[in-house]
Design a protein around this motif. Structure first.
Motif, PDB file in Angstrom:
ATOM      1  N   VAL A  54       0.578 -10.492   5.354  1.00  0.00           N
ATOM      2  CA  VAL A  54       2.023  -9.271   6.198  1.00  0.00           C
ATOM      3  C   VAL A  54       1.308  -8.001   4.897  1.00  0.00           C
ATOM      4  CG1 VAL A  54       3.452 -10.323   4.284  1.00  0.00           C
ATOM      5  CG2 VAL A  54       3.881  -7.748   5.875  1.00  0.00           C
ATOM      6  N   VAL A  55       1.653  -6.776   5.075  1.00  0.00           N
ATOM      7  CA  VAL A  55       0.815  -5.478   4.538  1.00  0.00           C
ATOM      8  C   VAL A  55       2.105  -4.495   4.755  1.00  0.00           C
ATOM      9  CG1 VAL A  55      -0.678  -5.120   5.994  1.00  0.00           C
ATOM     10  CG2 VAL A  55      -0.761  -4.275   4.080  1.00  0.00           C
ATOM     11  N   PHE A  56       2.907  -4.266   3.225  1.00  0.00           N
ATOM     12  CA  PHE A  56       3.852  -3.110   3.695  1.00  0.00           C
ATOM     13  C   PHE A  56       3.575  -1.868   3.405  1.00  0.00           C
ATOM     14  CE2 PHE A  56       6.415  -7.331   2.666  1.00  0.00           C
ATOM     15  CZ  PHE A  56       7.741  -7.049   3.349  1.00  0.00           C
ATOM     16  N   VAL A  57       2.919  -1.097   4.592  1.00  0.00           N
ATOM     17  CA  VAL A  57       1.868   0.121   3.725  1.00  0.00           C
ATOM     18  C   VAL A  57       3.299   1.052   4.358  1.00  0.00           C
ATOM     19  CG1 VAL A  57       0.192   1.673   4.928  1.00  0.00           C
ATOM     20  CG2 VAL A  57      -0.182  -0.787   5.792  1.00  0.00           C
TER      21      VAL A  57
ATOM     22  N   PRO B  80      14.967   4.906   1.347  1.00  0.00           N
ATOM     23  CA  PRO B  80      15.025   3.819   0.443  1.00  0.00           C
ATOM     24  C   PRO B  80      15.579   2.563   1.436  1.00  0.00           C
ATOM     25  CG  PRO B  80      17.657   5.038   0.335  1.00  0.00           C
ATOM     26  CD  PRO B  80      16.683   5.922   1.202  1.00  0.00           C
ATOM     27  N   ILE B  81      14.643   1.957   0.957  1.00  0.00           N
ATOM     28  CA  ILE B  81      14.902   0.549   1.447  1.00  0.00           C
ATOM     29  C   ILE B  81      16.344  -0.903   1.139  1.00  0.00           C
ATOM     30  CG2 ILE B  81      13.762  -1.616   2.139  1.00  0.00           C
ATOM     31  CD1 ILE B  81      11.203  -0.666   1.232  1.00  0.00           C
ATOM     32  N   GLU B  82      17.020  -0.874   1.719  1.00  0.00           N
ATOM     33  CA  GLU B  82      17.750  -1.226   1.339  1.00  0.00           C
ATOM     34  C   GLU B  82      17.472  -3.716   1.011  1.00  0.00           C
ATOM     35  OE1 GLU B  82      20.788  -0.646   4.250  1.00  0.00           O
ATOM     36  OE2 GLU B  82      21.046   1.358   3.877  1.00  0.00           O
ATOM     37  N   GLU B  83      18.831  -3.850   0.455  1.00  0.00           N
ATOM     38  CA  GLU B  83      18.261  -5.406   0.486  1.00  0.00           C
ATOM     39  C   GLU B  83      17.741  -6.132   1.519  1.00  0.00           C
ATOM     40  OE1 GLU B  83      17.143  -6.715  -2.148  1.00  0.00           O
ATOM     41  OE2 GLU B  83      16.946  -5.125  -3.554  1.00  0.00           O
ATOM     42  N   GLU B  84      18.769  -5.528   2.209  1.00  0.00           N
ATOM     43  CA  GLU B  84      19.662  -6.299   3.836  1.00  0.00           C
ATOM     44  C   GLU B  84      18.521  -5.780   4.925  1.00  0.00           C
ATOM     45  OE1 GLU B  84      22.862  -6.787   7.147  1.00  0.00           O
ATOM     46  OE2 GLU B  84      23.575  -6.656   5.139  1.00  0.00           O
TER      47      GLU B  84
ATOM     48  N   VAL C 140       0.921  -1.140   0.239  1.00  0.00           N
ATOM     49  CA  VAL C 140       0.300   0.394   0.099  1.00  0.00           C
ATOM     50  C   VAL C 140       0.774   1.271   0.068  1.00  0.00           C
ATOM     51  CG1 VAL C 140      -2.099   1.160   1.433  1.00  0.00           C
ATOM     52  CG2 VAL C 140      -2.256  -1.018   1.739  1.00  0.00           C
ATOM     53  N   ASP C 141       0.793   2.538  -1.117  1.00  0.00           N
ATOM     54  CA  ASP C 141       1.389   3.010  -1.533  1.00  0.00           C
ATOM     55  C   ASP C 141       0.551   3.996  -2.171  1.00  0.00           C
ATOM     56  OD1 ASP C 141       3.635   5.402  -1.278  1.00  0.00           O
ATOM     57  OD2 ASP C 141       5.384   3.783  -0.361  1.00  0.00           O
TER      58      ASP C 141
ATOM     59  N   GLY D 213       8.314  -0.749  -7.390  1.00  0.00           N
ATOM     60  CA  GLY D 213      10.005  -0.952  -7.306  1.00  0.00           C
ATOM     61  C   GLY D 213       9.524  -2.160  -5.699  1.00  0.00           C
ATOM     62  N   LEU D 214       9.053  -1.333  -5.311  1.00  0.00           N
ATOM     63  CA  LEU D 214       8.377  -2.642  -3.456  1.00  0.00           C
ATOM     64  C   LEU D 214       8.159  -4.006  -4.204  1.00  0.00           C
ATOM     65  CD1 LEU D 214       9.174  -3.293  -0.682  1.00  0.00           C
ATOM     66  CD2 LEU D 214       7.173  -2.115  -0.015  1.00  0.00           C
ATOM     67  N   ARG D 215       7.405  -3.934  -5.389  1.00  0.00           N
ATOM     68  CA  ARG D 215       6.672  -5.212  -5.503  1.00  0.00           C
ATOM     69  C   ARG D 215       7.660  -6.329  -6.035  1.00  0.00           C
ATOM     70  NH1 ARG D 215       0.801  -6.120  -7.554  1.00  0.00           N
ATOM     71  NH2 ARG D 215       0.818  -8.415  -8.453  1.00  0.00           N
ATOM     72  N   LEU D 216       8.168  -5.523  -7.034  1.00  0.00           N
ATOM     73  CA  LEU D 216       9.668  -5.864  -7.959  1.00  0.00           C
ATOM     74  C   LEU D 216      10.234  -7.092  -6.642  1.00  0.00           C
ATOM     75  CD1 LEU D 216       9.868  -4.303 -11.186  1.00  0.00           C
ATOM     76  CD2 LEU D 216       8.625  -5.848 -10.843  1.00  0.00           C
ATOM     77  N   ARG D 217      10.619  -6.059  -5.932  1.00  0.00           N
ATOM     78  CA  ARG D 217      12.142  -7.150  -5.267  1.00  0.00           C
ATOM     79  C   ARG D 217      11.091  -8.175  -4.025  1.00  0.00           C
ATOM     80  NH1 ARG D 217      14.589  -1.325  -2.703  1.00  0.00           N
ATOM     81  NH2 ARG D 217      16.013  -2.407  -1.639  1.00  0.00           N
ATOM     82  N   LEU D 218       9.816  -7.300  -3.360  1.00  0.00           N
ATOM     83  CA  LEU D 218       9.166  -8.702  -3.269  1.00  0.00           C
ATOM     84  C   LEU D 218       8.453 -10.119  -4.099  1.00  0.00           C
ATOM     85  CD1 LEU D 218       6.706  -6.876  -1.010  1.00  0.00           C
ATOM     86  CD2 LEU D 218       8.640  -7.796  -0.212  1.00  0.00           C
ATOM     87  N   GLU D 219       9.064  -9.875  -5.509  1.00  0.00           N
ATOM     88  CA  GLU D 219       8.505 -11.149  -5.759  1.00  0.00           C
ATOM     89  C   GLU D 219       9.904 -11.718  -6.475  1.00  0.00           C
ATOM     90  OE1 GLU D 219       6.805  -9.050  -9.566  1.00  0.00           O
ATOM     91  OE2 GLU D 219       4.728  -9.865  -8.662  1.00  0.00           O
ATOM     92  N   GLN D 220      11.186 -10.847  -6.183  1.00  0.00           N
ATOM     93  CA  GLN D 220      11.853 -11.517  -6.278  1.00  0.00           C
ATOM     94  C   GLN D 220      12.741 -12.450  -4.749  1.00  0.00           C
ATOM     95  OE1 GLN D 220      14.826  -8.658  -6.955  1.00  0.00           O
ATOM     96  NE2 GLN D 220      13.701  -8.131  -9.059  1.00  0.00           N
TER      97      GLN D 220
END
Length: 277
Positions: A56-59, A108-112, A13-14, A22-29
């Motif tokens: 889970v929901v990312f908000v 910005p969210i880092e991979e780690e 949710v954004d 961008g977050l969706r693509l990273r989560l799908e990986q």
């Protein structure tokens, strides 16, 4: 364990399309994560959560209309999934704790950092130990606020985040302004005044004007009232920038700022004059 049990059903949710995508693509990986919906506002997010029952929901917290915190508070506790707040600034960290979010991640969210958030979600889903869950979130908030979990516990118990001397910590030192996929952090102390233009706010600071999509009420809640006051239904001013107050026979005042800008104070806000004296 089967795929169906392992997979984390996830909703993003954004209000920013690029950030959401961008977050969706990273989560799908990430193995074991399935994004089942994207939502562009709090109202839509609430509806999809109640209908799809994600794990889970990312908000994103700062959204026009119903913001992320309000959205979570509107969902019945028994239907609330694990919540990870994603935001550009940290002033809502304690509020995130109070609505029992599992994590709070800065953009910005880092991979780690994303991997850590997902690990916390899985750990919390697997654990019925409320004390352990509380301890984990305290540690996450402590990382952001640079205070020990013990100190945060004492402040929460004393209510210092809501009242008294600790109240000023609610107000961010910088205001995050989103524009065309970028986030500009404007120091609050550098803001001269703010005025409304339709659904947008114009933030005037150091000779520049920054435009953000947010309501006047929502923006006002981010500003320390000891520094900023509303003088018109569409204007907020930094008290320290006011050089002169000019009274008019119709009951209105005009404020002259240090940079020469003149702002009208409407009659309904004339009681605010005391703040300038």
């Amino acid at each position: 364990m089967s795929d169906a049990v392992e997979k984390l059903k996830t909703i993003v949710v954004d209000d920013e399309p690029l950030a959401r995508r961008g977050l969706r693509l990273r989560l799908e990986q990430v193995d074991g994560v399935e994004v089942i919906a994207e939502c562009s506002n709090g109202r839509e997010g609430r509806e999809q959560i109640l209908e799809l029952h994600p794990d889970v929901v990312f908000v994103d917290i700062q959204m026009p209309g119903v913001n992320g915190l309000q959205m979570v508070q509107q969902i019945p506790e028994e239907q609330l999934p694990q919540v990870v707040f994603i935001t550009a600034y940290d002033q809502y960290a304690v509020e995130a704790f109070e609505v029992n979010a599992v994590d709070y991640v800065l953009k910005p969210i880092e991979e780690e950092r994303l991997a850590m958030a997902l690990a916390r979600v899985r750990e919390k889903l697997a654990s019925a130990d409320i004390a352990t869950q509380r301890e984990q979130l305290l540690e996450a908030v402590a990382d952001l606020t640079r205070e020990s979990p013990e100190a945060l516990e004492r402040k929460l118990a004393a209510g210092d985040f809501r009242m008294g001397e600790g109240a000023s910590s609610r107000y961010p030192e910088k205001i995050a302004i989103k524009d065309a996929g970028r986030i500009t952090l404007v120091p609050a102390r550098e803001i001269d005044w703010i005025d409304a233009a339709g659904d947008y706010m114009c933030v005037h600071a150091r000779g520049e004007t920054h435009v953000m999509r947010i309501t006047m009420k929502e923006l006002e809640q981010q500003l320390d009232p000891r520094v900023f006051q509303r003088i018109h239904r569409s204007t907020i001013v930094n008290l320290s920038r006011v050089r002169e107050i000019c009274a008019h026979i119709n009951g209105e005042y005009h404020l002259v700022l240090n940079n020469g800008e003149r702002l009208k104070m409407s009659r309904s806000y004339k009681n605010k004059v005391q703040h300038f004296l």
